[in-house]
Design an enzyme around this catalytic site. Structure first.
Site, mmCIF file in Angstrom:
data_model
loop_
_atom_site.group_PDB
_atom_site.id
_atom_site.type_symbol
_atom_site.label_atom_id
_atom_site.label_comp_id
_atom_site.label_asym_id
_atom_site.label_seq_id
_atom_site.Cartn_x
_atom_site.Cartn_y
_atom_site.Cartn_z
ATOM 1 N N ARG A 98 0.700 -1.126 0.052
ATOM 2 C CA ARG A 98 -0.020 -0.063 0.026
ATOM 3 C C ARG A 98 0.665 1.332 0.166
ATOM 4 O O ARG A 98 0.300 2.414 0.097
ATOM 5 C CB ARG A 98 -0.911 -0.031 1.393
ATOM 6 C CG ARG A 98 -1.881 -1.173 1.308
ATOM 7 C CD ARG A 98 -3.257 -0.839 2.124
ATOM 8 N NE ARG A 98 -3.942 0.348 1.639
ATOM 9 C CZ ARG A 98 -4.885 0.630 2.481
ATOM 10 N NH1 ARG A 98 -5.119 0.222 3.681
ATOM 11 N NH2 ARG A 98 -5.553 1.763 2.261
ATOM 12 N N ARG A 144 -0.614 -1.615 13.155
ATOM 13 C CA ARG A 144 -0.383 -0.695 12.046
ATOM 14 C C ARG A 144 0.591 0.734 12.402
ATOM 15 O O ARG A 144 1.539 0.514 12.158
ATOM 16 C CB ARG A 144 -1.703 -0.396 11.380
ATOM 17 C CG ARG A 144 -2.409 -1.641 10.524
ATOM 18 C CD ARG A 144 -1.664 -2.218 9.377
ATOM 19 N NE ARG A 144 -2.388 -3.224 8.809
ATOM 20 C CZ ARG A 144 -3.247 -3.413 7.808
ATOM 21 N NH1 ARG A 144 -3.417 -2.189 7.254
ATOM 22 N NH2 ARG A 144 -3.841 -4.587 7.391
ATOM 23 N N HIS A 173 -7.274 -2.036 12.931
ATOM 24 C CA HIS A 173 -7.337 -0.531 12.888
ATOM 25 C C HIS A 173 -8.141 0.173 13.936
ATOM 26 O O HIS A 173 -9.335 -0.701 14.112
ATOM 27 C CB HIS A 173 -7.706 0.085 11.482
ATOM 28 C CG HIS A 173 -6.792 0.062 10.396
ATOM 29 N ND1 HIS A 173 -7.118 -0.125 8.903
ATOM 30 C CD2 HIS A 173 -5.394 0.571 10.470
ATOM 31 C CE1 HIS A 173 -6.013 0.291 8.353
ATOM 32 N NE2 HIS A 173 -4.884 0.686 9.101
ATOM 33 N N CYS A 267 -13.941 3.431 6.282
ATOM 34 C CA CYS A 267 -12.613 3.409 5.562
ATOM 35 C C CYS A 267 -12.562 3.892 4.219
ATOM 36 O O CYS A 267 -11.578 4.320 3.779
ATOM 37 C CB CYS A 267 -12.201 1.623 5.482
ATOM 38 S SG CYS A 267 -12.181 0.679 6.850
HETATM 39 N N1 ARG Z 1 -7.244 -4.012 3.130
HETATM 40 C C1 ARG Z 1 -6.996 -2.877 3.768
HETATM 41 C C2 ARG Z 1 -5.743 -2.984 4.690
HETATM 42 O O1 ARG Z 1 -5.868 -4.028 5.441
HETATM 43 C C3 ARG Z 1 -8.224 -2.285 4.400
HETATM 44 C C4 ARG Z 1 -8.040 -1.100 4.997
HETATM 45 C C5 ARG Z 1 -9.307 -0.634 5.776
HETATM 46 N N2 ARG Z 1 -9.384 0.608 6.326
HETATM 47 C C6 ARG Z 1 -9.451 1.169 7.347
HETATM 48 N N3 ARG Z 1 -9.537 2.454 7.619
HETATM 49 N N4 ARG Z 1 -9.664 0.208 8.345
HETATM 50 O O2 ARG Z 1 -5.035 -2.052 5.159
#
Ligand code: ARG
Length: 278
Positions: A98, A144, A173, A267
């Site tokens: 990402r 994260r 998150h 999200c």
């Molecule tokens: N697949 C993404 C990740 O794991 C999903 C992100 C979801 N975003 C959020 N704001 N929770 O990073």
């Protein structure tokens, strides 16, 4: 059941979203993602369009950032940047898959002419882990966002940051475990937090709406509130009833395709908070 003293009011919001043109699940960076499961990108776009229309119908502004090919998670705009008083803190992603989303958001804010754009030294996944509640940022860590990023956010955004530790990988998150409902109110799923963080939440928000596991695991907390309307997954029916009892108007949304990547309403929605005119 307690009724609110004063009627709740919606205030017009400014959102930034990204059409899921290139949405897919071809890697797994959270427990919800299974690259073996088929994804219907057209359906994802349709469901996302419906959410965007809902925001517009409720008087909100929605800007769009151009989706980038090869970035299947870019639809999750909440992760791109955190904006308070027009000060923009660009994300720095934990996973290389990402990483390239951050410069795309940086470019958008630069082109829009925002004068204060900060790039991050430490990993922070923006509004995924930073929930703005009034003049406070609740900041998640554990999966994260690097805990050292919290002080950096405080400096960049100019508002106090409160650190909270997440302990359940399904709630990787903060924005899948807690949501801001107004400038002073939140709702959260207690099972996602470390004991010391729960103590902090109880101290700050003794009247918070506590959400049960059934509503949390359908991403009920991945919600967006404008002060009155709360946009949330339609499957979080118990939570919708709780919100109604507290004077909010829940609006159920179907984002079943995006759920396959571990994301839902919040999200997809980055909020741009402007400096109040004085
Ligand atoms: N697949 C993404 C990740 O794991 C999903 C992100 C979801 N975003 C959020 N704001 N929770 O990073």
């Amino acid at each position: 059941m307690s009724q609110p003293q004063t009627a709740r009011q919606a205030t017009p919001r400014h959102y930034l979203m990204c059409r899921p043109t290139h949405f897919d699940v071809n890697y797994a960076i959270n427990p919800w993602m299974d690259p073996g499961k088929p994804v219907d990108t057209d359906l994802a776009i349709e469901q996302w369009e419906a959410l965007r229309r809902l925001y517009l119908e409720h008087g909100h502004t929605v800007d769009l950032v151009e989706p980038v090919e090869g970035l299947p998670d870019m639809v999750f705009a909440a992760n791109g940047a955190t904006v308070v008083d027009d000060r923009v803190l660009i994300a720095k992603f934990r996973h290389p898959e990402r990483a390239a989303e951050a410069p795309a958001y940086q470019k958008w804010y630069t082109e829009q002419g925002y004068p204060e754009i900060f790039s991050a030294e430490y990993v922070n996944e923006a509004e995924g882990d930073y929930i703005v509640v009034g003049r406070t940022v609740l900041a998640g860590t554990g999966f994260r966002t690097d805990p050292r990023a919290h002080a950096e956010a405080e400096q960049a955004l100019g508002v106090p940051v409160v650190s909270l530790t997440l302990v359940d990988p399904r709630y990787y998150h903060l924005d899948v475990a807690l949501a801001a409902l107004s400038d002073t109110e939140v709702m959260y799923y207690p099972g996602a937090f470390a004991e010391e963080s729960l103590a902090v939440l109880r101290e700050l928000y003794p009247d918070a709406i506590l959400v049960d596991e059934a509503d949390a695991e359908v991403f009920g907390l991945n919600a967006v509130s404008d002060g009155l309307h709360v946009f949330l997954p339609e499957t979080a029916t118990g939570l919708a009833a709780q919100l109604r009892a507290h004077g909010f108007e829940p609006i159920g949304v179907d984002l079943s395709e995006l759920l396959k990547a571990g994301g839902s309403v919040k999200c997809t929605t980055q909020e741009i908070r402007h400096l109040a005119a004085s």
